[in-house]
Design a protein around this motif. Structure first.
Motif, PDB file in Angstrom:
ATOM      1  N   ALA A  18     -44.588 -12.532 -22.765  1.00 58.69           N
ATOM      2  CA  ALA A  18     -45.576 -13.604 -22.920  1.00 58.69           C
ATOM      3  C   ALA A  18     -46.966 -12.975 -22.941  1.00 58.69           C
ATOM      4  O   ALA A  18     -47.270 -12.089 -22.138  1.00 58.69           O
ATOM      5  N   ARG A  20     -51.372 -13.671 -23.764  1.00 63.07           N
ATOM      6  CA  ARG A  20     -52.468 -14.601 -24.036  1.00 63.07           C
ATOM      7  C   ARG A  20     -53.794 -13.850 -23.877  1.00 63.07           C
ATOM      8  O   ARG A  20     -54.171 -13.465 -22.785  1.00 63.07           O
ATOM      9  N   VAL A  47     -44.243 -14.027 -27.291  1.00 63.10           N
ATOM     10  CA  VAL A  47     -44.717 -15.418 -27.279  1.00 63.10           C
ATOM     11  C   VAL A  47     -46.223 -15.417 -27.058  1.00 63.10           C
ATOM     12  O   VAL A  47     -46.705 -15.045 -25.989  1.00 63.10           O
ATOM     13  N   ASP A  49     -49.168 -17.341 -26.210  1.00 65.48           N
ATOM     14  CA  ASP A  49     -49.334 -18.613 -25.499  1.00 65.48           C
ATOM     15  C   ASP A  49     -50.709 -19.228 -25.744  1.00 65.48           C
ATOM     16  O   ASP A  49     -51.520 -19.382 -24.828  1.00 65.48           O
ATOM     17  N   ARG A  72     -45.964 -18.640 -31.713  1.00 69.85           N
ATOM     18  CA  ARG A  72     -47.296 -18.974 -31.222  1.00 69.85           C
ATOM     19  C   ARG A  72     -47.354 -20.433 -30.802  1.00 69.85           C
ATOM     20  O   ARG A  72     -46.932 -21.325 -31.560  1.00 69.85           O
ATOM     21  N   ASN A  73     -47.878 -20.676 -29.621  1.00 72.03           N
ATOM     22  CA  ASN A  73     -48.126 -22.034 -29.159  1.00 72.03           C
ATOM     23  C   ASN A  73     -49.528 -22.466 -29.568  1.00 72.03           C
ATOM     24  O   ASN A  73     -50.482 -21.677 -29.468  1.00 72.03           O
ATOM     25  N   SER A  76     -52.002 -23.399 -24.642  1.00 78.06           N
ATOM     26  CA  SER A  76     -51.304 -22.682 -23.579  1.00 78.06           C
ATOM     27  C   SER A  76     -50.337 -23.608 -22.833  1.00 78.06           C
ATOM     28  O   SER A  76     -50.697 -24.717 -22.452  1.00 78.06           O
ATOM     29  N   ARG A  77     -49.132 -23.100 -22.600  1.00 80.58           N
ATOM     30  CA  ARG A  77     -48.128 -23.836 -21.837  1.00 80.58           C
ATOM     31  C   ARG A  77     -47.839 -23.177 -20.493  1.00 80.58           C
ATOM     32  O   ARG A  77     -47.084 -23.699 -19.697  1.00 80.58           O
ATOM     33  N   SER A  82     -43.646 -20.099 -21.517  1.00 78.30           N
ATOM     34  CA  SER A  82     -43.636 -19.153 -22.632  1.00 78.30           C
ATOM     35  C   SER A  82     -42.410 -18.253 -22.573  1.00 78.30           C
ATOM     36  O   SER A  82     -41.766 -17.994 -23.597  1.00 78.30           O
ATOM     37  N   GLN A  85     -39.396 -20.122 -23.635  1.00 76.11           N
ATOM     38  CA  GLN A  85     -39.335 -20.220 -25.093  1.00 76.11           C
ATOM     39  C   GLN A  85     -38.728 -18.959 -25.698  1.00 76.11           C
ATOM     40  O   GLN A  85     -37.918 -19.022 -26.625  1.00 76.11           O
TER      41      GLN A  85
END
Length: 339
Positions: A18, A20, A47, A49, A72-73, A76-77, A82, A85
C-alpha cells in the motif's frame, strides 16, 4: 479504482504494497529490490491509496514472470482497506506484505515462501524490519530502530517467542486462505491493524515463525512531529482494539508492559502528571535527546526519547480510557507504515 495490469498471473506468492504520496525515489528503491529477487514465481500488487500523483506511470517495466499490478483509489481508504484490496486481486496461495519504503535483499521472497510452503499447518512468517546499514538516523527513528532491533535479537536467540504481537506489515507473510478466513484487516483501524490481524490469526490456530534472515531495511522519513503524534495514536488504537476484540485483552497486556518499564520512567510519569509538567518534560527530553544524539551519546539520547514516548503514550491512554470517542482512520494523515 483502475487496474494497471491484467489479473490471472500464475504466481505462488504475491507481494502486496500500500502506498500514498511516498517520495518517488523510495518507492522506486522498494520496487527495484523486488525485481532482483531470486524466487521466480511471484507478483507484486501495488495499491495507490488516493495519492496526489498516480504511481502507475512511475512503476516502469515489469518482467513477464514478475508482474506488477497497480490499482488506484480515487480517495484514501486507509492502509488496512488498501491491503485488503490488494489481497482481493491475488490468486496466489501466499501473500507477503511489505511497506513502500522498505528495501529487500534478493532472498526475501524465497525465505518467506519456504517458511509457508514447508509448514505442516497454518503459519505466519515474520522477518526483521531493520534500519539501513551504516545510516545515521534522526534520534527519534533511531529510537524506533533500536527498540525493534533489540526485540529481533531476542527472537533470534530464542529468548523470546514470536507471537501475534510481532505482526508488522512491514515484513509479514501469510497463507491467503488464512487471511481470508479471519476477514483480513479491520478497516476501522489505521494503526495497530497488523497486530490486531495477528491476534485473529492466532485465534484461528496459526503459529508464528521468525526467520532473522528474511529481513527488510526500513528507510523511514518520519518527522519528529509525526513520531510524537504516533505515540498518542497508538494508545488510542490500543483502546479501540480492546473494545473491538475484547478477548485479545490488549489493555491488560499494555498495562502490564507499562508496569515493567524502567523505574525512572515510572517515576517520571508520577512527577509529570500535571499537564504543564508533562509538556515541559517532553520538550526538555526532546531537546536533550537531539543534543546528545548530535554528540554521538546514543544511549542517553535513546533514554530521553523513551521518556518522550512513555509520557505521550500514557497521556493519550489515560484520555482514551476516560471516555474519549473511538478514533477512525482519518485521525492519522500519515502514509501506511510498519512499526
Amino acid at each position: 479504482m483502475t487496474d494497471g495490469q491484467g489479473p490471472g498471473h500464475d504466481t505462488e506468492l504475491d507481494v502486496v504494497i500500500a502506498t500514498r504520496d511516498r517520495p518517488a525515489h523510495k518507492l522506486a528503491a522498494c520496487l527495484d529490490a523486488l525485481r532482483r529477487q531470486t524466487f521466480p514465481r511471484f507478483g507484486v500488487i501495488l495499491v495507490d491509496d488516493g495519492g496526489r500523483d498516480p504511481v502507475a506511470p512511475r512503476v516502469g517495466p515489469t518482467h513477464p514472470d514478475r508482474p506488477i499490478r497497480v490499482i488506484r483509489n480515487a480517495a484514501s481508504r486507509g492502509p488496512g482497506a488498501s491491503r485488503n484490496q490488494g489481497v482481493a486481486l491475488s490468486d496466489a496461495p501466499y501473500v507477503l506484505f511489505i511497506d513502500d519504503d522498505c528495501v529487500s535483499p534478493p532472498e526475501l521472497v524465497a525465505r518467506h515462501h519456504a517458511a509457508l510452503d514447508r509448514a505442516a499447518g497454518a503459519v505466519v512468517s515474520l522477518g526483521p524490519i531493520l534500519a539501513p546499514p551504516r545510516r545515521r538516523l534522526p534520534p527519534w527513528t533511531h529510537w524506533d530502530a533500536d527498540r525493534l532491533g533489540r526485540e529481533y535479537d531476542r527472537l533470534a536467540r530464542g529468548d523470546s517467542t514470536p507471537t501475534w504481537t510481532h505482526c508488522y506489515t512491514g515484513n509479514l507473510a501469510v497463507r491467503r486462505a488464512d487471511f481470508r478466513a479471519v476477514g483480513g484487516f479491520d478497516e476501522r483501524l489505521a494503526r495497530q491493524e497488523d497486530i490486531e490481524l495477528g491476534f485473529r490469526l492466532s485465534r484461528l490456530g496459526c503459529r508464528f515463525a521468525f526467520d532473522p534472515a528474511a529481513l527488510v531495511w526500513h528507510d523511514s522519513d518520519r518527522t519528529l512531529r509525526s513520531w510524537t503524534r504516533i505515540a498518542g495514536l497508538s494508545a488510542r488504537f490500543d483502546v479501540l482494539i480492546d473494545q473491538l476484540v475484547p478477548d485479545a485483552h490488549r489493555l491488560t497486556s499494555v498495562r502490564e508492559g507499562l508496569r515493567r518499564r524502567h523505574w525512572l520512567l515510572r517515576l517520571a510519569r508520577r512527577l509529570c502528571h500535571p499537564p504543564v509538567a508533562r509538556r515541559c518534560a517532553v520538550a526538555g527530553a526532546i531537546g536533550a535527546g537531539c543534543l546528545l544524539h548530535a554528540l554521538h551519546a546514543d544511549r542517553p539520547a535513546l533514554a530521553a526519547f523513551s521518556l518522550v514516548w512513555d509520557l505521550e503514550y500514557t497521556r493519550a491512554l489515560a484520555e482514551a480510557t476516560s471516555a474519549a470517542p473511538a478514533p477512525s482512520h482519518r485521525d492519522d494523515a500519515s502514509t501506511p507504515s510498519a512499526a
